[in-house]
Design a protein around this motif. Structure first.
Motif, short mmCIF file in Angstrom:
data_model
loop_
_atom_site.label_atom_id
_atom_site.label_comp_id
_atom_site.label_asym_id
_atom_site.label_seq_id
_atom_site.Cartn_x
_atom_site.Cartn_y
_atom_site.Cartn_z
N ASP A 57 43.47 53.03 50.09
CA ASP A 57 43.63 53.73 48.81
C ASP A 57 42.76 55.00 48.81
N PRO A 58 43.39 56.19 48.84
CA PRO A 58 42.60 57.44 48.86
C PRO A 58 41.80 57.68 47.58
N LYS A 59 42.16 56.98 46.50
CA LYS A 59 41.43 57.17 45.23
C LYS A 59 40.09 56.43 45.23
N VAL A 60 39.96 55.47 46.12
CA VAL A 60 38.71 54.69 46.19
C VAL A 60 37.81 55.30 47.26
N GLN A 61 36.69 55.88 46.83
CA GLN A 61 35.74 56.47 47.75
C GLN A 61 34.76 55.39 48.21
N GLY A 62 35.17 54.62 49.18
CA GLY A 62 34.33 53.55 49.69
C GLY A 62 35.00 52.89 50.89
N VAL A 63 34.23 52.15 51.65
CA VAL A 63 34.74 51.51 52.87
C VAL A 63 35.67 50.37 52.48
N GLN A 64 36.91 50.44 52.98
CA GLN A 64 37.90 49.41 52.69
C GLN A 64 38.26 48.58 53.92
N ALA A 65 37.95 49.10 55.11
CA ALA A 65 38.25 48.38 56.34
C ALA A 65 37.22 48.70 57.41
N VAL A 66 36.81 47.67 58.16
CA VAL A 66 35.86 47.84 59.26
C VAL A 66 36.48 47.25 60.52
N ILE A 67 36.45 48.01 61.60
CA ILE A 67 36.94 47.54 62.89
C ILE A 67 35.82 47.66 63.90
N THR A 68 35.44 46.55 64.53
CA THR A 68 34.41 46.60 65.57
C THR A 68 35.04 46.29 66.93
N THR A 69 34.49 46.92 67.94
CA THR A 69 34.93 46.69 69.32
C THR A 69 33.72 46.87 70.22
N PRO A 70 33.60 46.13 71.32
CA PRO A 70 32.33 46.07 72.04
C PRO A 70 31.92 47.29 72.86
N SER A 71 32.86 48.17 73.19
CA SER A 71 32.46 49.33 74.00
C SER A 71 32.76 50.63 73.27
N GLY A 79 33.74 51.17 64.98
CA GLY A 79 32.51 51.34 65.74
C GLY A 79 32.11 50.14 66.56
N THR A 80 31.01 50.30 67.27
CA THR A 80 30.45 49.19 68.04
C THR A 80 29.59 48.33 67.10
N PRO A 81 29.52 47.03 67.35
CA PRO A 81 28.80 46.13 66.42
C PRO A 81 27.35 46.54 66.18
N GLY A 82 26.64 46.95 67.25
CA GLY A 82 25.23 47.30 67.10
C GLY A 82 25.00 48.46 66.15
N ARG A 83 25.76 49.53 66.29
CA ARG A 83 25.57 50.70 65.44
C ARG A 83 26.01 50.42 64.00
N VAL A 84 27.13 49.74 63.82
CA VAL A 84 27.58 49.40 62.46
C VAL A 84 26.53 48.55 61.76
N HIS A 85 25.97 47.57 62.49
CA HIS A 85 24.93 46.71 61.91
C HIS A 85 23.68 47.52 61.55
N HIS A 100 38.06 45.19 52.32
CA HIS A 100 39.16 44.21 52.25
C HIS A 100 39.49 43.63 53.63
N TYR A 101 39.28 44.44 54.69
CA TYR A 101 39.70 44.05 56.03
C TYR A 101 38.53 44.12 57.01
N PHE A 102 38.45 43.13 57.87
CA PHE A 102 37.47 43.15 58.96
C PHE A 102 38.18 42.75 60.24
N VAL A 103 38.18 43.65 61.22
CA VAL A 103 38.83 43.39 62.50
C VAL A 103 37.77 43.29 63.59
N VAL A 104 37.81 42.21 64.34
CA VAL A 104 36.94 42.03 65.51
C VAL A 104 37.85 42.13 66.74
N ASP A 105 37.79 43.28 67.39
CA ASP A 105 38.64 43.49 68.57
C ASP A 105 37.89 43.11 69.84
N GLU A 106 38.64 42.61 70.83
CA GLU A 106 38.07 42.17 72.12
C GLU A 106 36.90 41.21 71.87
#
Length: 437
Positions: A66-80, A129-135, A149-155
């Motif tokens: 939603d472009p009207k919501v100025q905030g993080v709506q989805a996070v995708i982490t990947t190890p490299s 991002g990578t898990p370490g930096r996001v954390h 709303h969404y959290f993706v853990v890739d690889e």
């Protein structure tokens, strides 16, 4: 009936982006996952490299931002970092015409202080991002995840292997309870199960297997070292033809350095990829490879997991990977998009058990040998077993004659034995003909 992306009713900007990218039909993994994710299901997806899983989760997520919501709506982490950059680039392609939807990429080795300052003014809708930096950004109270709303853990299996699962756990723990979680992994190791049980309530488990373990466009060859120098063999393999781009896999960083130094000493322009390179070195190397400044690349398995190096026509395995599932990832770097590719695996007698395990997984090898400077077909690797089975299928009397022939006798005696075998076979054929009448 052939499926198309139109059936998913994505927003017009996504349909336009898909046409520009050249995506016409969803892959099998996308056909299975997009409807589930669009319905809000938690998902555990197992799929091979190159299956299209990145867009399987990106498309339904981007479609609902939603472009009207100025905030993080989805996070995708990947190890490299490389994988994070690839997902980031894919997301930017989809959001090209949507200036109000912001995606940011956060990985180690970048300017964290500057990222914190920017987040103080503006929070993106999509974080990759990578898990370490996001954390780290969460601990600094810079990244606000209360609207996610969404959290993706890739690889996920690679995340576990690289020691980042604690960071992923910490990230998930500060997210809202009403959260849709998607976990993607080539394998689901036992050590990953506690995390899945903790955060995923009755997930949809989707496993997509390729019809063939290795693409039919790939020639999968097996070459015995026969006590020869692996360095010399690899140099010979790299220079006997004219590969568009060749990728050599080694099991350790030390071996990558050693092999790279040797090949460079022979006059080859070789790039190397492994975990000890600085972020700047890795980024520069990847850019140079993409620009075809190098014809040869030596790498650890990090390069086999999702890093998209286009145009690889030859893959060489200096050794069989310690984790056998990496074999398919390595070989799958070539023969992509319907193009032909060749994979050559060096092995010694000590590797027989691993080769057998790979064959049990459905991987078929074509044994090769050097002859007059060329690679030619040779006997089956397990020829002794086949010979034993062939002898067991013989008539007992014939088997006895064969055993006699194998003993060391005078040349004249061997002729007699062969003649006797021939006569016995003729006699049996006559009996069979009589029995038919």
């Amino acid at each position: 009936m052939t499926e198309s992306f139109a059936q998913y009713n994505f927003q017009p900007f996504i349909q336009t982006a898909l046409k520009k990218i050249g995506f016409k039909q969803p892959t099998p993994v996308q056909q299975r996952l997009i409807p589930l994710i669009s319905k809000g299901k938690n998902v555990v997806g197992q799929a091979e490299t190159g299956s299209g899983k990145t867009h399987a989760f990106l498309l339904p997520i981007v479609n609902t931002l939603d472009p009207k919501v100025q905030g993080v709506q989805a996070v995708i982490t990947t190890p490299s970092r490389e994988l994070a950059y690839q997902i980031y680039e894919a997301a930017k392609q989809l959001l090209e015409s949507q200036a109000k939807l912001i995606v940011h990429n956060y990985v180690g080795g970048t300017d964290k202080k500057r990222q914190i300052e920017k987040l103080g003014h503006l929070q993106p809708q999509l974080v990759i991002g990578t898990p370490g930096r996001v954390h780290d950004l969460i601990k600094e109270h810079a990244l606000d995840l209360h609207r996610v709303h969404y959290f993706v853990v890739d690889e996920a299996d690679m995340t576990l292997d690289m020691g980042f699962l604690k960071d992923v756990d910490a990230i998930a723990s500060v997210m809202p309870e009403q959260l849709q979680i998607m976990v993607f992994s080539a394998t689901i190791p036992p050590k990953l199960q506690p995390f899945l049980r903790k955060y995923l309530s009755t997930p949809e488990i989707v496993k997509i297997s390729n019809k063939t373990v290795i693409s039919p466009t790939i020639k999968n060859w097996l070459l015995s070292t026969k006590g020869k120098s692996r360095n010399e063999l690899i140099y010979k393999l790299l220079t006997m033809g004219e590969p568009y781009l060749a990728l050599v896999f080694a099991n350790t960083k030390t071996r990558v350095d050693e092999l790279t130094d040797f090949l460079r000493s022979q006059g080859l322009r070789v790039a190397k990829l492994h975990g000890d390179l600085t972020p700047r070195e890795r980024k520069q190397t990847m850019r140079a490879i993409q620009n075809l400044d190098y014809q040869f690349v030596v790498a650890t398995d990090l390069a086999a997991r999702g890093i998209d190096i286009k145009g690889i026509s030859l893959v060489i395995n200096d050794e069989i990977p310690r984790e056998l599932e990496f074999f398919v990832h390595r070989v799958g770097r070539t023969g992509r998009n319907g193009l032909d590719g060749t994979a050559i695996t060096l092995y010694s007698p000590a590797d027989d058990a691993q080769i057998t395990e790979l064959e049990k997984l459905g991987i078929a090898f074509q044994p090769k040998v050097f002859r007059d400077g060329e690679l030619v077909d040779t006997y089956q690797r397990d020829r002794r077993i086949h010979r034993h089975k062939q002898q067991e299928s013989l008539d007992p009397k014939l088997r006895g004659l064969v055993k006699k022939e194998q003993k060391k006798r005078k040349p004249g005696y061997r002729k007699k034995i062969r003649r006797a075998i021939s006569q016995e076979e003729q006699r049996k054929r006559k009996l069979e003909r009589r029995n038919r009448h």
